[in-house]
Design a protein around this motif. Structure first.
Motif, PDB file in Angstrom:
ATOM      1  N   PHE A 193     -17.567 -38.337 -44.936  1.00 20.26           N
ATOM      2  CA  PHE A 193     -18.368 -38.147 -43.728  1.00 20.26           C
ATOM      3  C   PHE A 193     -19.412 -37.063 -43.960  1.00 20.26           C
ATOM      4  O   PHE A 193     -20.584 -37.220 -43.607  1.00 20.26           O
ATOM      5  CB  PHE A 193     -17.469 -37.779 -42.545  1.00 20.26           C
ATOM      6  CG  PHE A 193     -18.228 -37.415 -41.300  1.00 20.26           C
ATOM      7  CD1 PHE A 193     -18.786 -38.404 -40.503  1.00 20.26           C
ATOM      8  CD2 PHE A 193     -18.414 -36.086 -40.949  1.00 20.26           C
ATOM      9  CE1 PHE A 193     -19.499 -38.071 -39.357  1.00 20.26           C
ATOM     10  CE2 PHE A 193     -19.124 -35.748 -39.816  1.00 20.26           C
ATOM     11  CZ  PHE A 193     -19.676 -36.742 -39.018  1.00 20.26           C
ATOM     12  N   ARG A 194     -18.988 -35.949 -44.529  1.00 16.75           N
ATOM     13  CA  ARG A 194     -19.872 -34.825 -44.802  1.00 16.75           C
ATOM     14  C   ARG A 194     -21.038 -35.271 -45.692  1.00 16.75           C
ATOM     15  O   ARG A 194     -22.188 -34.953 -45.432  1.00 16.75           O
ATOM     16  CB  ARG A 194     -19.073 -33.697 -45.455  1.00 16.75           C
ATOM     17  CG  ARG A 194     -19.842 -32.462 -45.761  1.00 16.75           C
ATOM     18  CD  ARG A 194     -18.971 -31.304 -46.240  1.00 16.75           C
ATOM     19  NE  ARG A 194     -18.027 -31.638 -47.289  1.00 16.75           N
ATOM     20  CZ  ARG A 194     -16.687 -31.707 -47.146  1.00 16.75           C
ATOM     21  NH1 ARG A 194     -16.128 -31.449 -45.975  1.00 16.75           N
ATOM     22  NH2 ARG A 194     -15.906 -31.999 -48.154  1.00 16.75           N
ATOM     23  N   GLN A 195     -20.734 -36.058 -46.718  1.00 13.26           N
ATOM     24  CA  GLN A 195     -21.796 -36.539 -47.622  1.00 13.26           C
ATOM     25  C   GLN A 195     -22.773 -37.456 -46.909  1.00 13.26           C
ATOM     26  O   GLN A 195     -23.979 -37.379 -47.126  1.00 13.26           O
ATOM     27  CB  GLN A 195     -21.164 -37.240 -48.824  1.00 13.26           C
ATOM     28  CG  GLN A 195     -20.462 -36.301 -49.769  1.00 13.26           C
ATOM     29  CD  GLN A 195     -19.677 -37.032 -50.840  1.00 13.26           C
ATOM     30  OE1 GLN A 195     -19.435 -38.240 -50.755  1.00 13.26           O
ATOM     31  NE2 GLN A 195     -19.248 -36.281 -51.866  1.00 13.26           N
ATOM     32  N   LYS A 196     -22.288 -38.325 -46.033  1.00 14.28           N
ATOM     33  CA  LYS A 196     -23.159 -39.211 -45.279  1.00 14.28           C
ATOM     34  C   LYS A 196     -24.099 -38.414 -44.385  1.00 14.28           C
ATOM     35  O   LYS A 196     -25.299 -38.710 -44.283  1.00 14.28           O
ATOM     36  CB  LYS A 196     -22.340 -40.187 -44.419  1.00 14.28           C
ATOM     37  CG  LYS A 196     -21.633 -41.257 -45.212  1.00 14.28           C
ATOM     38  CD  LYS A 196     -20.784 -42.128 -44.299  1.00 14.28           C
ATOM     39  CE  LYS A 196     -19.974 -43.139 -45.105  1.00 14.28           C
ATOM     40  NZ  LYS A 196     -19.105 -43.953 -44.252  1.00 14.28           N
ATOM     41  N   ILE A 197     -23.570 -37.423 -43.718  1.00 20.59           N
ATOM     42  CA  ILE A 197     -24.385 -36.589 -42.835  1.00 20.59           C
ATOM     43  C   ILE A 197     -25.426 -35.829 -43.637  1.00 20.59           C
ATOM     44  O   ILE A 197     -26.610 -35.770 -43.255  1.00 20.59           O
ATOM     45  CB  ILE A 197     -23.499 -35.608 -42.029  1.00 20.59           C
ATOM     46  CG1 ILE A 197     -22.584 -36.367 -41.079  1.00 20.59           C
ATOM     47  CG2 ILE A 197     -24.360 -34.596 -41.267  1.00 20.59           C
ATOM     48  CD1 ILE A 197     -23.288 -37.196 -40.026  1.00 20.59           C
ATOM     49  N   LEU A 198     -25.029 -35.258 -44.748  1.00 25.76           N
ATOM     50  CA  LEU A 198     -25.974 -34.486 -45.570  1.00 25.76           C
ATOM     51  C   LEU A 198     -27.065 -35.386 -46.144  1.00 25.76           C
ATOM     52  O   LEU A 198     -28.222 -34.959 -46.266  1.00 25.76           O
ATOM     53  CB  LEU A 198     -25.220 -33.745 -46.678  1.00 25.76           C
ATOM     54  CG  LEU A 198     -24.319 -32.616 -46.197  1.00 25.76           C
ATOM     55  CD1 LEU A 198     -23.509 -32.028 -47.341  1.00 25.76           C
ATOM     56  CD2 LEU A 198     -25.111 -31.526 -45.490  1.00 25.76           C
ATOM     57  N   ARG A 199     -26.743 -36.642 -46.450  1.00 29.61           N
ATOM     58  CA  ARG A 199     -27.754 -37.580 -46.942  1.00 29.61           C
ATOM     59  C   ARG A 199     -28.788 -37.901 -45.854  1.00 29.61           C
ATOM     60  O   ARG A 199     -29.963 -38.116 -46.154  1.00 29.61           O
ATOM     61  CB  ARG A 199     -27.103 -38.870 -47.434  1.00 29.61           C
ATOM     62  CG  ARG A 199     -26.718 -38.799 -48.898  1.00 29.61           C
ATOM     63  CD  ARG A 199     -26.247 -40.149 -49.416  1.00 29.61           C
ATOM     64  NE  ARG A 199     -24.799 -39.982 -49.620  1.00 29.61           N
ATOM     65  CZ  ARG A 199     -23.849 -40.800 -49.221  1.00 29.61           C
ATOM     66  NH1 ARG A 199     -24.159 -41.920 -48.609  1.00 29.61           N
ATOM     67  NH2 ARG A 199     -22.593 -40.546 -49.419  1.00 29.61           N
TER      68      ARG A 199
END
Length: 84
Positions: A75-81
């Motif tokens: 989730f964190r990676q999706k948001i940061l992308r």
């Protein structure tokens, strides 16, 4: 209607037109009523301030959980992308 209810409706602007007119007349006749209205406004402001502070705490807790716990890494990676 109780005095507190009338004050609250006056402060919130939710009183019916007839009730508003009656309350405005009471404000002129009752020397203590304007002070009660002021105390009510201050109380509402404190309650609202507490609610905002509490909400900020809840949001901060959720943010910390989502961005620090390993199980939320995807989730964190999706948001940061989204923001890169």
């Amino acid at each position: 209607m109780t005095e507190i209810q009338a004050i609250d409706q006056h402060v919130q602007g939710s009183a019916a037109p007839g009730d508003k007119l009656l309350f405005d007349a009471k404000l002129l006749l009752d020397a203590e009523l304007p002070q009660k209205v002021q105390w009510h406004k201050q109380t509402l402001a404190l309650v609202n301030q507490y609610g905002r502070k509490n909400l900020r705490g809840v949001i901060s807790d959720v943010h910390n959980q989502l961005f620090t716990q390993p199980e939320h890494q995807s989730f964190r990676q999706k948001i940061l992308r989204l923001f890169s």
